[in-house]
Design an enzyme around this catalytic site. Structure first.
Site, PDB file in Angstrom:
ATOM      1  N   VAL A 169       0.915  -1.059  -0.131  1.00  0.00           N
ATOM      2  CA  VAL A 169       0.194   0.790  -0.223  1.00  0.00           C
ATOM      3  C   VAL A 169       0.796   1.263   0.290  1.00  0.00           C
ATOM      4  O   VAL A 169       0.758   2.067  -0.847  1.00  0.00           O
ATOM      5  CB  VAL A 169      -0.961  -1.149   0.785  1.00  0.00           C
ATOM      6  CG1 VAL A 169      -1.666   1.358   1.420  1.00  0.00           C
ATOM      7  CG2 VAL A 169      -2.075  -1.137   1.540  1.00  0.00           C
ATOM      8  N   GLU A 216     -10.446   5.456   5.693  1.00  0.00           N
ATOM      9  CA  GLU A 216     -11.292   5.093   4.463  1.00  0.00           C
ATOM     10  C   GLU A 216     -10.498   3.915   4.426  1.00  0.00           C
ATOM     11  O   GLU A 216     -11.412   3.168   3.630  1.00  0.00           O
ATOM     12  CB  GLU A 216     -11.377   6.418   3.413  1.00  0.00           C
ATOM     13  CG  GLU A 216     -11.536   5.706   2.300  1.00  0.00           C
ATOM     14  CD  GLU A 216     -13.872   5.624   2.746  1.00  0.00           C
ATOM     15  OE1 GLU A 216     -14.246   6.293   3.029  1.00  0.00           O
ATOM     16  OE2 GLU A 216     -13.700   4.331   2.411  1.00  0.00           O
ATOM     17  N   LYS A 276     -12.926  -5.385   9.626  1.00  0.00           N
ATOM     18  CA  LYS A 276     -13.973  -4.624   8.797  1.00  0.00           C
ATOM     19  C   LYS A 276     -15.130  -4.597   9.366  1.00  0.00           C
ATOM     20  O   LYS A 276     -15.876  -3.541   9.252  1.00  0.00           O
ATOM     21  CB  LYS A 276     -13.606  -5.362   7.242  1.00  0.00           C
ATOM     22  CG  LYS A 276     -12.328  -5.270   7.296  1.00  0.00           C
ATOM     23  CD  LYS A 276     -11.305  -5.629   5.662  1.00  0.00           C
ATOM     24  CE  LYS A 276     -10.466  -5.271   5.516  1.00  0.00           C
ATOM     25  NZ  LYS A 276     -10.047  -6.551   4.583  1.00  0.00           N
TER      26      LYS A 276
HETATM   27  N1  HSE Z   1      -5.941  -8.825   3.038  1.00  0.00           N
HETATM   28  C1  HSE Z   1      -7.292  -7.734   3.103  1.00  0.00           C
HETATM   29  C2  HSE Z   1      -8.437  -8.446   2.248  1.00  0.00           C
HETATM   30  C3  HSE Z   1      -6.152  -6.827   1.994  1.00  0.00           C
HETATM   31  O1  HSE Z   1      -7.922  -9.432   1.047  1.00  0.00           O
HETATM   32  O2  HSE Z   1      -8.976  -8.083   1.714  1.00  0.00           O
HETATM   33  C4  HSE Z   1      -7.831  -5.166   1.734  1.00  0.00           C
HETATM   34  O3  HSE Z   1      -8.108  -5.124   3.570  1.00  0.00           O
END
Ligand code: HSE
Length: 409
Positions: free
Chosen positions: A14, A130, A206
């Site tokens: 990233v 975000e 998440k």
């Molecule tokens: N390892 C995470 C995924 C990366 O595969 O979604 C993005 O958050």
């Protein structure tokens, strides 16, 4: 032209994406915002390592995080190194040194987000994240801005690109689980420890962040009903397909009055379901709200540039606040007191895989619980009627080695 000094913590998939976008979009940013971003220092584990970066300016690499977080000339810190404790300490130090922070760290925000948001507010600096959910999809801004006055009562989504990539490759390319996971790692989608992806831990973080913004509720990750994709076999994928179903790695949260019903794990979806055709690294989040009904947000859920783009949008927001002397802001979140239960406490339909039944007359006796039953290679693949929690337990106790997947229409 105003110069904004930026420091970075981490320079992996990233981080390099952020440098690429800063470089590529520099003239557009300069023209439209009259701002130049100068990346002064980047803290990494191996500062002397040779790196090929798409970045024109001289950057100082350092092995010491505090060289970045305490540098008085740096205004904004971008944290893309992951890990919980080290990132927490670094961000704490950055905030208390008067720097606004942008992070992609879902574990940190899921576990300590509200605490850090309050710290940032007290120190009059911004905290934005975000990139922590949905990779390149601007879902947190949608929840925090566009839907803030609406009543959200449901979220269903695919938020782990790696798991979706693996299940899609197993179904569509008949690739093995191991080979698909290796490929997801090679493409930079998987976490440093891919167990977090395939066991649903990343998705749980998440969901916790989404829940903070959508429902004002901090999910109890220890009690969350969470399951991974590791035990899904090609046989199960094919059995589901024979019934017109697809297995998807989902997160679900449904609010009924003051209770939130949650689940992280594989579900079966019909062909008509909006998640049925979300394949590969794509993520999709369906939001159900009182005024808007169901809206969907789809895009690349992982990867260098998509995730970096979310960081860039945070960077512009933080810059606007800095220039207007309005720092001290984060995403808007509602405040609620709600209790939490497993989604499986609700009455649901299921896709069930049954290897062995205890009684010979099992299917005749339980006929009212089944809508469809097929047998492939001595395994039964079934679609149930709507079952209460007790009915599901009763069925499960009568079949050895059975797997129940909630079925979403
Ligand atoms: N390892 C995470 C995924 C990366 O595969 O979604 C993005 O958050």
């Amino acid at each position: 032209m105003t110069t904004i000094s930026v420091g970075m913590l981490g320079c992996g998939t990233v981080g390099t994406g952020v440098l690429t976008l800063l470089n590529r979009e520099a003239s557009q940013v300069a023209e439209s915002l009259k701002v130049h971003f100068s990346v002064k220092k980047i803290a990494v584990k191996h500062p002397d390592k040779k790196r090929t970066l798409n970045f024109n300016e001289n950057v100082q690499f350092t092995g010491q995080i505090e060289n970045v977080t305490t540098d008085p000339s740096i205004q904004i810190i971008i944290e893309v190194m992951g890990t919980l404790e080290q990132a927490y300490q670094a961000i704490y130090q950055a905030i208390t040194n008067g720097k606004s922070v942008i992070t992609a760290n879902k574990e940190l925000i899921a576990l300590r987000g509200p605490q850090l948001t309050e710290l940032a507010r007290q120190n009059h600096v911004d905290l934005y994240y975000e990139a922590s959910v949905g990779g390149g999809i601007p879902i947190l801004r949608v929840l925090s801005d566009s839907l803030i006055t609406d009543q959200i009562n449901g979220l269903t989504g695919i938020v782990n690109g790696t798991s979706n990539y693996v299940l899609s490759a197993m179904k569509n390319e008949h690739s093995s689980y191991e080979k698909s996971l290796k490929q997801a790692q090679k493409l930079g989608y998987a976490e440093a420890n891919p167990t977090n992806d395939v066991e649903g831990i990343d998705a749980a973080y998440k969901l916790a962040i989404l829940s903070q913004l959508a429902f004002g509720h901090a999910i109890n990750l220890k009690q969350l009903n969470r399951c991974g994709i590791q035990r899904i076999t090609t046989g199960e994928i094919n059995g589901a397909a024979a019934l017109g179903l697809t297995l998807k790695p989902a997160v679900v949260a449904r609010k009924k009055e003051q209770t939130l019903f949650t689940l992280v794990g594989p579900v079966a979806v019909t062909k008509q379901h909006p998640l049925a055709n979300i394949n590969g690294v794509e993520n999709s989040i369906l939001v159900t709200s009182a005024a808007l009904g169901t809206t969907s947000y789809t895009g690349p859920g992982a990867g260098s540039e998509p995730t970096a783009n979310s960081i860039m949008s945070d960077l512009l927001t933080v810059t606007h606040h800095l220039l207007a002397n309005q720092s001290g802001i984060s995403f808007n979140a509602p405040s609620n007191k709600i209790s939490e239960h497993s989604l499986l406490d609700l009455s649901l339909r299921y896709f069930v895989v049954i290897k062995k039944v205890n009684e010979t007359n099992f299917f005749r006796e339980k006929a009212k619980y089944f809508e469809k039953i097929i047998n492939i290679d001595h395994t039964y693949f079934c679609v149930t009627t709507v079952l209460t929690k007790d009915q599901r337990s009763e069925l499960g106790s009568n079949c050895k080695d059975s797997h129940f997947y909630p079925l979403l229409k």
